[in-house]
Design an enzyme around this catalytic site. Sequence first.
Site, short mmCIF file in Angstrom:
data_model
loop_
_atom_site.label_atom_id
_atom_site.label_comp_id
_atom_site.label_asym_id
_atom_site.label_seq_id
_atom_site.Cartn_x
_atom_site.Cartn_y
_atom_site.Cartn_z
N CYS A 1 4.85 -2.55 0.57
CA CYS A 1 3.66 -1.84 1.09
C CYS A 1 2.47 -2.10 0.16
O CYS A 1 2.42 -1.59 -0.96
CB CYS A 1 3.97 -0.35 1.19
SG CYS A 1 2.53 0.69 1.52
N CYS B 1 0.44 0.99 -0.87
CA CYS B 1 1.19 1.77 -1.86
C CYS B 1 0.88 1.29 -3.27
O CYS B 1 0.83 2.10 -4.21
CB CYS B 1 2.69 1.66 -1.60
SG CYS B 1 3.25 2.34 -0.02
#
Length: 328
Positions: free
Chosen positions: A79, A82
């Site tokens: 991700c 993230c």
Amino acid sequence: MQPRNMSMSGVVDLAAVKAAGEAKTKAEQARAEAARQGGGGAVPPSALVIDVDESGFERDVLQQSAEVPVVIDFWAEWCQPCKQLSPLLERLAAEYNGRFVLAKIDVDANQMLMQQFGIQGIPAVFAVVAGQALPLFQGAAPEAQIRETLDQLIQVAEQRFGLTGLAVDAGADGEAPEAGAAPAQAVPAGPYDALLEAAVHALDSNDIPGAIQAYKNVLVDDPNNTEAKLGLAQAELLGRVQGVDPQQVRKNAADDPADVTAQLAAADLDLVGGHVEDAFGRLVDTVRRSAGDDRNAARVRLLELFEVIGPDDPRVTKARGDLARVLF
């Protein structure tokens, strides 16, 4: 281990009130133990950011949330957002210095937790306070917005659950404290801690009259004690709904909208069930339709329910405006 939803802005239910009391008691016990040890019990800075998996979730998140708000960062290695958000949250956890703990959960390795929290996309950030889960935000939000959210979380945790965070020993990880930094001081016990703790224990044992009296004893000497005012409002609410037949209460209110007593009872049930706007709206309408003592009774009950939810809640602000327009 199933998390429960809790609105940070003040939805109240019976379990939430009990959890608040338990959390406050545990926090007070931890502070008292730290004081007995001369300021001991402080955690190292490394304890402010932890990796959590399913096996350790109850210990590291649920149990710890009785002492400090736990912010959960759901992330994954693949991700990209993230990778922007996670370092920011870690930096803020260090900066806030024990006011919250950051728990990082890899969703690829912890699918069950991802499902239990209803995660649809990452990054996703939740908090757990006194064993209750609430969503904070999703996506890589701006730092200013994250700080505002964290500040609100900390305020709610302190005001409604008595959680003041963890003491941090800056030298515990082998780092010397900054020059000139004052040593951590033990938090002194407040003058009404014993009475407030007695009220919490009374609630735990289902002694509602005892809890009410304990809170009133505090307010006799300190009428503006925020914790006692909130506790009294919650205890009186619990006392009013204890043992009632919800179906009959709602039927009575629906059958006779002019019956003020029936509307007050239904509003209590609305609030306990988390239907805050319905409770407020019902009482504002009752004030509008009634007069004299009946009108005053509805107005007073509405003010009491405001105390349960908290003055800063936007639903309280709106209902106060609605009430003012009805009265004036």
